[in-house]
Design a protein around this motif. Structure first.
Motif, PDB file in Angstrom:
ATOM      1  N   LEU A 147       0.827  -1.206   0.000  1.00  9.11           N
ATOM      2  CA  LEU A 147       0.000   0.000   0.000  1.00  9.11           C
ATOM      3  C   LEU A 147       0.861   1.256   0.000  1.00  9.11           C
ATOM      4  CD1 LEU A 147      -2.720   1.538   0.445  1.00  9.11           C
ATOM      5  CD2 LEU A 147      -2.371   1.169   2.894  1.00  9.11           C
ATOM      6  N   ASN A 148       1.841   1.325   0.911  1.00  6.26           N
ATOM      7  CA  ASN A 148       2.598   2.556   1.126  1.00  6.26           C
ATOM      8  C   ASN A 148       3.735   2.760   0.131  1.00  6.26           C
ATOM      9  OD1 ASN A 148       1.660   3.900   3.855  1.00  6.26           O
ATOM     10  ND2 ASN A 148       1.584   1.702   4.174  1.00  6.26           N
ATOM     11  N   MET A 149       4.351   1.685  -0.350  1.00  2.00           N
ATOM     12  CA  MET A 149       5.464   1.834  -1.284  1.00  2.00           C
ATOM     13  C   MET A 149       5.001   2.429  -2.604  1.00  2.00           C
ATOM     14  SD  MET A 149       8.288  -0.991  -2.487  1.00  2.00           S
ATOM     15  CE  MET A 149       8.898  -1.166  -0.821  1.00  2.00           C
ATOM     16  N   PHE A 150       3.769   2.162  -2.978  1.00  2.00           N
ATOM     17  CA  PHE A 150       3.247   2.587  -4.274  1.00  2.00           C
ATOM     18  C   PHE A 150       2.800   4.047  -4.289  1.00  2.00           C
ATOM     19  CE2 PHE A 150      -0.450   2.898  -7.175  1.00  2.00           C
ATOM     20  CZ  PHE A 150       0.179   2.563  -8.369  1.00  2.00           C
ATOM     21  N   VAL A 151       2.478   4.604  -3.122  1.00  2.00           N
ATOM     22  CA  VAL A 151       1.837   5.921  -3.049  1.00  2.00           C
ATOM     23  C   VAL A 151       2.650   7.027  -3.742  1.00  2.00           C
ATOM     24  CG1 VAL A 151       1.150   7.752  -1.440  1.00  2.00           C
ATOM     25  CG2 VAL A 151       0.381   5.410  -1.068  1.00  2.00           C
ATOM     26  N   PRO A 152       3.989   7.127  -3.557  1.00  2.00           N
ATOM     27  CA  PRO A 152       4.716   8.214  -4.233  1.00  2.00           C
ATOM     28  C   PRO A 152       4.645   8.153  -5.759  1.00  2.00           C
ATOM     29  CG  PRO A 152       6.056   7.284  -2.468  1.00  2.00           C
ATOM     30  CD  PRO A 152       4.880   6.370  -2.644  1.00  2.00           C
ATOM     31  N   SER A 153       4.320   7.003  -6.334  1.00  2.00           N
ATOM     32  CA  SER A 153       4.239   6.873  -7.798  1.00  2.00           C
ATOM     33  C   SER A 153       2.917   7.377  -8.359  1.00  2.00           C
ATOM     34  CB  SER A 153       4.422   5.405  -8.201  1.00  2.00           C
ATOM     35  OG  SER A 153       5.686   4.918  -7.821  1.00  2.00           O
ATOM     36  N   MET A 154       1.913   7.595  -7.504  1.00  2.00           N
ATOM     37  CA  MET A 154       0.573   7.894  -8.006  1.00  2.00           C
ATOM     38  C   MET A 154       0.494   9.164  -8.852  1.00  2.00           C
ATOM     39  SD  MET A 154      -1.710   6.660  -4.735  1.00  2.00           S
ATOM     40  CE  MET A 154      -3.086   7.694  -5.202  1.00  2.00           C
ATOM     41  N   PRO A 155       1.068  10.295  -8.432  1.00  2.00           N
ATOM     42  CA  PRO A 155       0.944  11.488  -9.278  1.00  2.00           C
ATOM     43  C   PRO A 155       1.537  11.295 -10.680  1.00  2.00           C
ATOM     44  CG  PRO A 155       1.601  12.110  -7.058  1.00  2.00           C
ATOM     45  CD  PRO A 155       1.690  10.605  -7.129  1.00  2.00           C
ATOM     46  N   GLY A 156       2.643  10.562 -10.787  1.00  2.00           N
ATOM     47  CA  GLY A 156       3.270  10.358 -12.090  1.00  2.00           C
ATOM     48  C   GLY A 156       2.503   9.432 -13.010  1.00  2.00           C
ATOM     49  N   LEU A 157       1.647   8.564 -12.445  1.00  2.00           N
ATOM     50  CA  LEU A 157       0.900   7.621 -13.276  1.00  2.00           C
ATOM     51  C   LEU A 157      -0.151   8.316 -14.137  1.00  2.00           C
ATOM     52  CD1 LEU A 157       0.369   4.630 -10.826  1.00  2.00           C
ATOM     53  CD2 LEU A 157       1.914   4.751 -12.784  1.00  2.00           C
ATOM     54  N   ALA A 158      -0.568   9.493 -13.735  1.00  2.00           N
ATOM     55  CA  ALA A 158      -1.539  10.233 -14.554  1.00  2.00           C
ATOM     56  C   ALA A 158      -0.966  10.510 -15.934  1.00  2.00           C
ATOM     57  CB  ALA A 158      -1.919  11.536 -13.850  1.00  2.00           C
ATOM     58  N   ALA A 159       0.318  10.883 -15.998  1.00  2.00           N
ATOM     59  CA  ALA A 159       0.963  11.119 -17.288  1.00  2.00           C
ATOM     60  C   ALA A 159       1.294   9.810 -17.993  1.00  2.00           C
ATOM     61  CB  ALA A 159       2.223  11.953 -17.099  1.00  2.00           C
ATOM     62  N   THR A 160       1.726   8.810 -17.232  1.00  2.00           N
ATOM     63  CA  THR A 160       2.124   7.529 -17.835  1.00  2.00           C
ATOM     64  C   THR A 160       0.985   6.881 -18.599  1.00  2.00           C
ATOM     65  OG1 THR A 160       3.758   7.170 -16.086  1.00  2.00           O
ATOM     66  CG2 THR A 160       3.054   5.242 -17.338  1.00  2.00           C
ATOM     67  N   PHE A 161      -0.220   6.885 -17.975  1.00  2.00           N
ATOM     68  CA  PHE A 161      -1.364   6.207 -18.592  1.00  2.00           C
ATOM     69  C   PHE A 161      -2.372   7.183 -19.198  1.00  2.00           C
ATOM     70  CE2 PHE A 161      -0.037   2.907 -15.468  1.00  2.00           C
ATOM     71  CZ  PHE A 161       0.235   1.884 -16.379  1.00  2.00           C
ATOM     72  N   ALA A 162      -2.007   8.464 -19.269  1.00  2.00           N
ATOM     73  CA  ALA A 162      -2.908   9.497 -19.810  1.00  2.00           C
ATOM     74  C   ALA A 162      -4.272   9.449 -19.125  1.00  2.00           C
ATOM     75  CB  ALA A 162      -3.065   9.336 -21.318  1.00  2.00           C
ATOM     76  N   ALA A 163      -4.248   9.387 -17.789  1.00  2.00           N
ATOM     77  CA  ALA A 163      -5.475   9.310 -16.987  1.00  2.00           C
ATOM     78  C   ALA A 163      -5.511  10.478 -16.009  1.00  2.00           C
ATOM     79  CB  ALA A 163      -5.517   7.987 -16.222  1.00  2.00           C
ATOM     80  N   ASP A 164      -6.712  10.858 -15.579  1.00  2.00           N
ATOM     81  CA  ASP A 164      -6.822  11.923 -14.586  1.00  2.00           C
ATOM     82  C   ASP A 164      -6.472  11.365 -13.205  1.00  2.00           C
ATOM     83  OD1 ASP A 164      -9.567  11.273 -13.053  1.00  2.00           O
ATOM     84  OD2 ASP A 164      -9.823  10.875 -15.200  1.00  2.00           O
ATOM     85  N   TYR A 165      -6.162  12.289 -12.269  1.00  2.00           N
ATOM     86  CA  TYR A 165      -5.707  11.856 -10.947  1.00  2.00           C
ATOM     87  C   TYR A 165      -6.794  11.091 -10.198  1.00  2.00           C
ATOM     88  CZ  TYR A 165      -3.330  11.861  -6.447  1.00  2.00           C
ATOM     89  OH  TYR A 165      -2.717  11.464  -5.274  1.00  2.00           O
ATOM     90  N   GLY A 166      -8.067  11.424 -10.444  1.00  2.00           N
ATOM     91  CA  GLY A 166      -9.158  10.698  -9.797  1.00  2.00           C
ATOM     92  C   GLY A 166      -9.161   9.226 -10.173  1.00  2.00           C
ATOM     93  N   THR A 167      -8.872   8.925 -11.457  1.00  2.00           N
ATOM     94  CA  THR A 167      -8.802   7.526 -11.889  1.00  2.00           C
ATOM     95  C   THR A 167      -7.584   6.842 -11.285  1.00  2.00           C
ATOM     96  OG1 THR A 167      -9.906   8.074 -13.967  1.00  2.00           O
ATOM     97  CG2 THR A 167      -8.697   5.991 -13.880  1.00  2.00           C
ATOM     98  N   VAL A 168      -6.452   7.533 -11.290  1.00  2.00           N
ATOM     99  CA  VAL A 168      -5.233   6.963 -10.698  1.00  2.00           C
ATOM    100  C   VAL A 168      -5.453   6.651  -9.229  1.00  2.00           C
ATOM    101  CG1 VAL A 168      -2.833   7.484 -10.078  1.00  2.00           C
ATOM    102  CG2 VAL A 168      -3.673   8.033 -12.359  1.00  2.00           C
ATOM    103  N   GLN A 169      -6.226   7.496  -8.546  1.00  2.00           N
ATOM    104  CA  GLN A 169      -6.413   7.282  -7.113  1.00  2.00           C
ATOM    105  C   GLN A 169      -7.198   6.024  -6.802  1.00  2.00           C
ATOM    106  OE1 GLN A 169      -8.941   9.322  -4.554  1.00  2.00           O
ATOM    107  NE2 GLN A 169      -7.352   9.968  -3.137  1.00  2.00           N
TER     108      GLN A 169
END
Length: 408
Positions: free
Chosen positions: A22-44
């Motif tokens: 759960l915790n190791m992945f959290v810092p990657s969340m903001p960057g995944l929006a650009a990686t997968f061309a998704a909004d932050y709500g979907t990444v969350q």
């Protein structure tokens, strides 16, 4: 002849698998929006559905372990966790990543909930609070360093490196658990079926003491989950810091949580659960009030964010072990079900609160501070309800206790 008991270290490792992922992945969340061309709500959803997976699966693990034992369910859970890790590791879309995270959560949940039930199998109420605090104190080392490691892995190798590491850790834990995880549930309950499971939960929920405990646990930890849902966005997107900075400063809050658990492990038997909870609520109220005051003053700095969070985390470390031990002690015959239901409420509320925080935080940390303050305030109300319910239970026991015969 005494039965073999599992080493506490094995229970610690099993209960750490889910929180580590759960915790190791959290810092990657903001960057995944650009990686997968998704909004932050979907990444969350990679966070909120992980928490929902933890919540819902606990409802099944508790009663199933009361019937079939703690060991087989924990071993099956870590196997399922590895399947979810592989799905996430190979994901080429945000949807597949979310699926992998959900499977991870369902598997990782087994060790998280059943390690507490195993402790309750082995020890009495006060001693179990002390042991649960010891397990949590040691276990929290993993989540404490996980965001730091995850931040650097994301920065250096990309987000998939996180899944390689948690997968390797789960394989090592499974290797130790197979020979050393001895069964602790030697008084099996019949498998209740769906109606029986609902009946067990209904019996527990009819207890005012149990209801107060799970409300206290749910909203006390809700402040942490709100922080987990929105703080990465505040630190990385609004403040402009790299993911590694979030990981370094997160260690401050985790250290506070560890300190609270250390105090619980040393003081639970000596001072009692209620006084520890009272002290913890004091820390949480002070931290929430300080964060809200700084946010209202427009102070959006790392220290203004993580300093008050450390105070709240100390309070969590004092409240949660005692709250969990108290909830599991309401009905020892249903310890697995009680653990599962309390975990469901804790993670379910956490998922809702973290999702709310993630959606409301847009251009400042004020909504995050407000949500955390409200969650702490509700947990304070639950604590007062718990004290009243305990007092009424003692008065009822005194009235129904048979009178001693008079001496001739």
């Amino acid at each position: 002849m005494s039965r073999a008991q599992p080493p506490i270290a094995v229970l610690v490792a099993l209960s750490a698998v889910g929180p580590l992922a759960l915790n190791m992945f959290v810092p990657s969340m903001p960057g995944l929006a650009a990686t997968f061309a998704a909004d932050y709500g979907t990444v969350q959803l990679t966070l909120s559905l992980y928490l929902i997976g933890l919540a819902v699966s606990q409802l099944a693990y508790g009663p199933l372990s009361d019937r079939f034992g703690r060991r087989p369910l924990m071993l099956a859970g870590i196997g399922l966790f590895l399947v979810g890790t592989l799905i996430a590791l190979l994901a080429q879309s945000i949807g597949m990543l979310i699926v992998g995270r959900l499977v991870q959560a369902i598997g990782g949940c087994a060790g998280l909930v059943l390690s507490r039930a195993a402790v309750r199998d082995l020890f009495d109420r006060e001693r179990s609070a002390s042991v649960i605090a010891t397990i949590t104190m040691v276990m929290v080392v993993a989540p404490m360093v996980a965001p730091l490691i995850g931040g650097y892995l994301d920065q250096w190798f990309g987000w998939r490196a996180n899944f390689w590491l948690v997968g390797a850790f789960a394989v090592v834990v499974l290797g130790f658990a197979v020979p050393l995880l001895h069964e602790t549930n030697h008084y099996r309950q019949p498998l209740p079926g769906l109606s029986g499971m609902i009946g067990s939960y209904a019996i527990l929920l009819r207890s005012p003491v149990y209801r107060a405990h799970i409300a206290l646990i749910g909203f006390a930890s809700g402040a942490f989950f709100a922080f987990l849902g929105a703080a990465p966005f505040v630190v990385i997107d609004l403040m402009g810091h790299p993911p590694s900075d979030y990981g370094r400063w997160f260690a401050l809050g985790a250290a506070g949580y560890m300190a609270g658990n250390f105090a619980s492990s040393r003081l639970a038997v000596r001072v009692g659960l209620c006084r520890l909870i009272q002290a913890g609520m004091g820390f949480m109220a002070a931290g929430a009030a300080l964060m809200l005051t700084l946010a209202l003053a427009g102070q959006m700095t790392l220290l203004a964010l993580f300093g008050p969070m450390a105070m709240i985390a100390i309070g969590n470390g004092l409240v949660l072990p005692s709250g969990n031990a108290g909830a599991l002690s309401v009905d020892r015959r249903r310890a697995g079900a009680a653990s599962g239901l309390s975990g469901f409420m804790q993670m379910g509320l956490g998922a809702g609160i973290s999702t709310l925080a993630g959606h409301l935080v847009v251009d400042s940390a004020l909504p995050l501070a407000a949500i955390m303050a409200v969650s702490v305030a509700i947990s304070l109300l639950a604590f007062h309800a718990l004290r009243r319910a305990n007092r009424q239970a003692r008065e009822l026991a005194a009235r129904t206790r048979p009178a001693l015969p008079k001496a001739a």
